[in-house]
Motif scaffolding. Structure first.
Motif, PDB file in Angstrom:
ATOM      1  N   MET A 137       1.848  53.825  42.721  1.00 54.49           N
ATOM      2  CA  MET A 137       1.058  54.523  41.710  1.00 54.49           C
ATOM      3  C   MET A 137       1.362  53.979  40.318  1.00 54.49           C
ATOM      4  O   MET A 137       0.582  54.122  39.409  1.00 54.49           O
ATOM      5  N   TRP A 138       2.528  53.343  40.126  1.00 52.22           N
ATOM      6  CA  TRP A 138       2.940  52.793  38.837  1.00 52.22           C
ATOM      7  C   TRP A 138       3.322  51.325  39.016  1.00 52.22           C
ATOM      8  O   TRP A 138       4.490  50.963  38.897  1.00 52.22           O
ATOM      9  N   PRO A 139       2.373  50.427  39.292  1.00 50.63           N
ATOM     10  CA  PRO A 139       2.711  49.050  39.632  1.00 50.63           C
ATOM     11  C   PRO A 139       3.387  48.280  38.503  1.00 50.63           C
ATOM     12  O   PRO A 139       4.134  47.351  38.752  1.00 50.63           O
ATOM     13  N   ASP A 140       3.171  48.631  37.245  1.00 49.50           N
ATOM     14  CA  ASP A 140       3.755  47.872  36.148  1.00 49.50           C
ATOM     15  C   ASP A 140       5.245  48.117  35.988  1.00 49.50           C
ATOM     16  O   ASP A 140       5.938  47.317  35.381  1.00 49.50           O
ATOM     17  N   SER A 141       5.751  49.219  36.495  1.00 49.52           N
ATOM     18  CA  SER A 141       7.165  49.532  36.315  1.00 49.52           C
ATOM     19  C   SER A 141       7.961  49.343  37.606  1.00 49.52           C
ATOM     20  O   SER A 141       9.131  49.672  37.657  1.00 49.52           O
ATOM     21  N   GLU A 142       7.338  48.811  38.637  1.00 52.68           N
ATOM     22  CA  GLU A 142       8.014  48.693  39.923  1.00 52.68           C
ATOM     23  C   GLU A 142       8.904  47.462  39.983  1.00 52.68           C
ATOM     24  O   GLU A 142       8.525  46.376  39.576  1.00 52.68           O
ATOM     25  N   GLU A 143      10.100  47.666  40.486  1.00 56.60           N
ATOM     26  CA  GLU A 143      11.039  46.598  40.800  1.00 56.60           C
ATOM     27  C   GLU A 143      11.410  46.766  42.266  1.00 56.60           C
ATOM     28  O   GLU A 143      11.233  47.838  42.831  1.00 56.60           O
ATOM     29  N   ALA A 144      11.939  45.726  42.864  1.00 51.21           N
ATOM     30  CA  ALA A 144      12.389  45.798  44.251  1.00 51.21           C
ATOM     31  C   ALA A 144      13.456  44.736  44.470  1.00 51.21           C
ATOM     32  O   ALA A 144      13.510  43.742  43.742  1.00 51.21           O
ATOM     33  N   CYS A 145      14.283  44.946  45.462  1.00 52.01           N
ATOM     34  CA  CYS A 145      15.267  43.934  45.810  1.00 52.01           C
ATOM     35  C   CYS A 145      14.525  42.629  46.107  1.00 52.01           C
ATOM     36  O   CYS A 145      13.550  42.632  46.866  1.00 52.01           O
ATOM     37  N   PRO A 146      14.963  41.523  45.497  1.00 50.39           N
ATOM     38  CA  PRO A 146      14.267  40.248  45.728  1.00 50.39           C
ATOM     39  C   PRO A 146      14.398  39.781  47.180  1.00 50.39           C
ATOM     40  O   PRO A 146      15.366  40.112  47.868  1.00 50.39           O
ATOM     41  N   GLN A 178      17.577  46.460  25.159  1.00 56.52           N
ATOM     42  CA  GLN A 178      16.636  47.514  24.769  1.00 56.52           C
ATOM     43  C   GLN A 178      16.374  48.522  25.872  1.00 56.52           C
ATOM     44  O   GLN A 178      15.760  49.543  25.651  1.00 56.52           O
ATOM     45  N   TYR A 179      16.865  48.243  27.076  1.00 56.28           N
ATOM     46  CA  TYR A 179      16.573  49.127  28.196  1.00 56.28           C
ATOM     47  C   TYR A 179      17.766  50.010  28.530  1.00 56.28           C
ATOM     48  O   TYR A 179      18.836  49.531  28.836  1.00 56.28           O
ATOM     49  N   GLN A 180      17.573  51.280  28.465  1.00 51.40           N
ATOM     50  CA  GLN A 180      18.492  52.277  28.994  1.00 51.40           C
ATOM     51  C   GLN A 180      17.607  53.170  29.846  1.00 51.40           C
ATOM     52  O   GLN A 180      17.303  54.286  29.493  1.00 51.40           O
ATOM     53  N   ARG A 181      17.142  52.636  30.932  1.00 56.08           N
ATOM     54  CA  ARG A 181      16.085  53.288  31.689  1.00 56.08           C
ATOM     55  C   ARG A 181      16.586  54.106  32.857  1.00 56.08           C
ATOM     56  O   ARG A 181      17.523  53.725  33.544  1.00 56.08           O
ATOM     57  N   THR A 182      15.875  55.180  33.072  1.00 56.98           N
ATOM     58  CA  THR A 182      16.058  55.973  34.277  1.00 56.98           C
ATOM     59  C   THR A 182      15.290  55.277  35.392  1.00 56.98           C
ATOM     60  O   THR A 182      14.228  54.711  35.170  1.00 56.98           O
ATOM     61  N   MET A 183      15.814  55.333  36.592  1.00 59.79           N
ATOM     62  CA  MET A 183      15.153  54.737  37.753  1.00 59.79           C
ATOM     63  C   MET A 183      14.813  55.855  38.728  1.00 59.79           C
ATOM     64  O   MET A 183      15.483  56.879  38.753  1.00 59.79           O
ATOM     65  N   TRP A 184      13.760  55.656  39.481  1.00 63.25           N
ATOM     66  CA  TRP A 184      13.425  56.621  40.525  1.00 63.25           C
ATOM     67  C   TRP A 184      12.758  55.922  41.686  1.00 63.25           C
ATOM     68  O   TRP A 184      12.225  54.828  41.554  1.00 63.25           O
ATOM     69  N   ILE A 185      12.833  56.572  42.825  1.00 54.86           N
ATOM     70  CA  ILE A 185      12.284  56.039  44.065  1.00 54.86           C
ATOM     71  C   ILE A 185      10.903  56.632  44.282  1.00 54.86           C
ATOM     72  O   ILE A 185      10.728  57.844  44.215  1.00 54.86           O
ATOM     73  N   GLU A 186       9.943  55.772  44.562  1.00 44.67           N
ATOM     74  CA  GLU A 186       8.589  56.252  44.866  1.00 44.67           C
ATOM     75  C   GLU A 186       8.393  56.424  46.366  1.00 44.67           C
ATOM     76  O   GLU A 186       7.887  57.424  46.817  1.00 44.67           O
ATOM     77  N   ASP A 245      10.512  44.370  54.294  1.00 42.75           N
ATOM     78  CA  ASP A 245       9.159  44.169  53.786  1.00 42.75           C
ATOM     79  C   ASP A 245       9.180  43.795  52.311  1.00 42.75           C
ATOM     80  O   ASP A 245      10.105  44.159  51.582  1.00 42.75           O
ATOM     81  N   LEU A 246       8.160  43.087  51.872  1.00 41.21           N
ATOM     82  CA  LEU A 246       8.007  42.763  50.461  1.00 41.21           C
ATOM     83  C   LEU A 246       7.934  44.079  49.695  1.00 41.21           C
ATOM     84  O   LEU A 246       7.113  44.946  50.020  1.00 41.21           O
ATOM     85  N   ALA A 247       8.795  44.266  48.730  1.00 33.92           N
ATOM     86  CA  ALA A 247       8.882  45.498  47.931  1.00 33.92           C
ATOM     87  C   ALA A 247       9.196  46.722  48.791  1.00 33.92           C
ATOM     88  O   ALA A 247       8.883  47.844  48.417  1.00 33.92           O
ATOM     89  N   GLY A 248       9.808  46.503  49.945  1.00 39.45           N
ATOM     90  CA  GLY A 248      10.155  47.609  50.830  1.00 39.45           C
ATOM     91  C   GLY A 248      11.183  48.542  50.215  1.00 39.45           C
ATOM     92  O   GLY A 248      11.156  49.739  50.437  1.00 39.45           O
ATOM     93  N   CYS A 249      12.115  47.978  49.454  1.00 38.37           N
ATOM     94  CA  CYS A 249      13.158  48.784  48.793  1.00 38.37           C
ATOM     95  C   CYS A 249      12.836  48.855  47.301  1.00 38.37           C
ATOM     96  O   CYS A 249      13.605  48.429  46.451  1.00 38.37           O
ATOM     97  N   ALA A 250      11.691  49.400  47.031  1.00 35.36           N
ATOM     98  CA  ALA A 250      11.196  49.463  45.647  1.00 35.36           C
ATOM     99  C   ALA A 250      11.706  50.699  44.925  1.00 35.36           C
ATOM    100  O   ALA A 250      12.036  51.706  45.538  1.00 35.36           O
ATOM    101  N   PHE A 251      11.734  50.585  43.614  1.00 40.53           N
ATOM    102  CA  PHE A 251      12.071  51.692  42.727  1.00 40.53           C
ATOM    103  C   PHE A 251      11.348  51.440  41.408  1.00 40.53           C
ATOM    104  O   PHE A 251      10.762  50.374  41.210  1.00 40.53           O
ATOM    105  N   HIS A 252      11.366  52.408  40.552  1.00 39.85           N
ATOM    106  CA  HIS A 252      10.647  52.286  39.282  1.00 39.85           C
ATOM    107  C   HIS A 252      11.566  52.507  38.103  1.00 39.85           C
ATOM    108  O   HIS A 252      12.560  53.230  38.212  1.00 39.85           O
ATOM    109  N   LEU A 253      11.209  51.883  37.000  1.00 40.78           N
ATOM    110  CA  LEU A 253      11.916  52.076  35.740  1.00 40.78           C
ATOM    111  C   LEU A 253      11.065  52.974  34.872  1.00 40.78           C
ATOM    112  O   LEU A 253       9.855  52.809  34.795  1.00 40.78           O
TER     113      LEU A 253
END
Length: 155
Positions: A28-37, A115-123, A146-154
């Motif tokens: 739902m928030w693709p711009d803030s998604e990170e995942a284990c490479p 500049q980042y002191q971000r909270t992370m959350w799991i979608e 899976d690609l982006a299987g272990c994703a989280f958001h900033l």
């Protein structure tokens, strides 16, 4: 209870978003998604392993002492620490753990710029389970390959 026709688009949109996320695994928030490479995205220089992150001024970094002749072969799991005892999906990604060609373990951490002191959350909550290696209820792990299987958001 009776809903007016004006609420119908909102109800349909809500149902679509829920179905899209549940069935198609789309963020739902693709711009803030990170995942284990993925292992093939990790590069090394001497004993330092890196991979680009999606977030500006961020990079995945890990050090493996004596690892100059090692290559990353397999993803093992990601570890996420919840910031509250009750499960709310908010916390910090501790690390992504990989296996190397020499049988060693490599921990990669997401290094955020100053500049980042971000909270992370799991979608995708279904991918993260209580850790089998840690007895604490606030430690979660994900072993999806899976690609982006272990994703989280900033935030």
């Amino acid at each position: 209870m009776r809903l007016g026709l004006g609420c119908l688009p909102l109800v349909l949109y809500s149902a679509f978003v829920e179905a899209r996320n549940q069935y198609f695994n789309v963020s739902m928030w693709p711009d803030s998604e990170e995942a284990c490479p993925l292992p093939q995205e990790i590069k090394k220089h001497a004993e330092i392993f890196t991979s680009p992150a999606k977030t500006d001024d961020a990079e995945w970094v890990g050090v493996l002492v004596g690892g100059q002749n090692e290559g990353v072969t397999d993803f093992e799991k990601g570890l996420f620490v919840l910031t509250q005892d009750d499960y709310n999906g908010v916390g910090v990604l501790s690390s992504c753990i990989y296996r190397t060609s020499g049988g060693k373990y490599l921990n990669l951490r997401l290094e955020l710029g100053k500049q980042y002191q971000r909270t992370m959350w799991i979608e995708r909550v279904s991918q993260w389970k209580p850790s089998s290696d840690h007895p604490s209820p606030v430690m979660l792990e994900c072993d999806s390959k899976d690609l982006a299987g272990c994703a989280f958001h900033l935030e």
